[in-house]
Design an enzyme around this catalytic site. Structure first.
Site, short mmCIF file in Angstrom:
data_model
loop_
_atom_site.label_atom_id
_atom_site.label_comp_id
_atom_site.label_asym_id
_atom_site.label_seq_id
_atom_site.Cartn_x
_atom_site.Cartn_y
_atom_site.Cartn_z
N ASP A 118 0.83 -1.21 0.00
CA ASP A 118 0.00 0.00 0.00
C ASP A 118 0.86 1.25 0.00
OD1 ASP A 118 0.89 -0.36 2.62
OD2 ASP A 118 -1.07 -0.09 3.54
N ASP A 176 7.30 4.08 2.95
CA ASP A 176 7.80 5.33 3.51
C ASP A 176 9.26 5.16 3.91
OD1 ASP A 176 7.12 3.83 5.84
OD2 ASP A 176 5.37 5.07 6.21
N THR A 177 9.57 4.53 5.03
CA THR A 177 10.97 4.37 5.43
C THR A 177 11.72 3.40 4.51
OG1 THR A 177 10.53 2.54 6.94
CG2 THR A 177 10.40 4.79 7.86
N LEU A 233 12.04 0.35 5.18
CA LEU A 233 12.55 -0.74 6.03
C LEU A 233 11.67 -1.98 5.93
CD1 LEU A 233 13.50 1.38 9.18
CD2 LEU A 233 15.03 0.51 7.39
N THR A 234 10.36 -1.82 5.98
CA THR A 234 9.47 -2.99 5.92
C THR A 234 9.57 -3.69 4.58
OG1 THR A 234 7.95 -2.01 7.52
CG2 THR A 234 7.08 -3.78 6.13
N LYS A 285 6.64 7.70 -0.17
CA LYS A 285 7.06 8.94 0.50
C LYS A 285 8.58 9.05 0.42
CE LYS A 285 3.52 8.78 4.15
NZ LYS A 285 3.38 8.78 5.63
N ASP A 338 -4.97 2.53 7.17
CA ASP A 338 -5.75 2.72 8.39
C ASP A 338 -5.07 3.60 9.41
OD1 ASP A 338 -4.81 0.50 10.89
OD2 ASP A 338 -3.76 0.58 8.98
#
Length: 175
Positions: A101, A104-105, A107-108, A132, A160
């Site tokens: 989805d 951003d960082t 990392l995931t 991002k 969410d």
């Protein structure tokens, strides 16, 4: 405008813009995988709406599976990936398209790709609805990006806030 718990969100990306961009991404994937049969690996929970709409526009032969990871607490990424759950079939030698989805960082999604790479897939591509760049902490190669956005908290269309707000057609931003 939508209020969830203590936060108010306002419209950011309309449903029409989302659908148009998804169709464009699907056309690109259809071209890139014209002679392949990729496995679409959807990261739950956030990417379920994006993946469903993307699949409607894919004309290539493909399969879909779902994995689950967690790295968010309230409105902040923890940067810590818990174990990938739900990947039961062999991915060895398969072309994977990981559907996320939001990145951003980094990392995931980076750790997801690292964990998938252990099983020797032929290739791994990442398709993310939102990216991002200003929040990026780890370089990541994203093949398919729906929208580059500023570093603000977004919600809706699968994303969410503490489990709520996924069920909107638009993407909203924290006011």
């Amino acid at each position: 405008m939508l209020t969830i718990k203590d936060k108010t969100f306002v419209s950011f990306i309309t449903a029409d813009a989302i659908q148009a961009r998804i169709q464009s991404l699907a056309e690109q994937i259809n071209q890139d995988y014209a002679n392949k049969q990729p496995l679409i690996v959807v990261v739950l929970n956030g990417a379920f709406m994006f993946a469903a709409d993307l699949m409607k526009h894919l004309t290539i032969p493909c399969e879909i599976t779902f994995i689950r990871v967690a790295s968010y607490t309230a409105t902040e990424s923890t940067g810590q990936l818990k174990q990938i759950l739900g990947l039961h079939q062999s991915i060895e030698g398969r072309d994977l398209i990981v559907v996320e989805d939001i990145v951003d960082t980094g990392l995931t999604i980076g750790e997801v790709c690292n964990q998938l790479q252990i099983s020797s897939p032929a290739s791994i591509a990442v398709a993310t609805l939102l990216f991002k760049p200003a929040a990026l902490k780890k370089p990541i190669d994203l093949q398919y990006v729906g929208f580059k956005i500023e570093n603000r908290f977004v919600l809706g269309y699968g994303l969410d806030y503490d489990g709520f707000g996924r069920n909107t057609k638009d993407i909203l931003v924290l006011q």
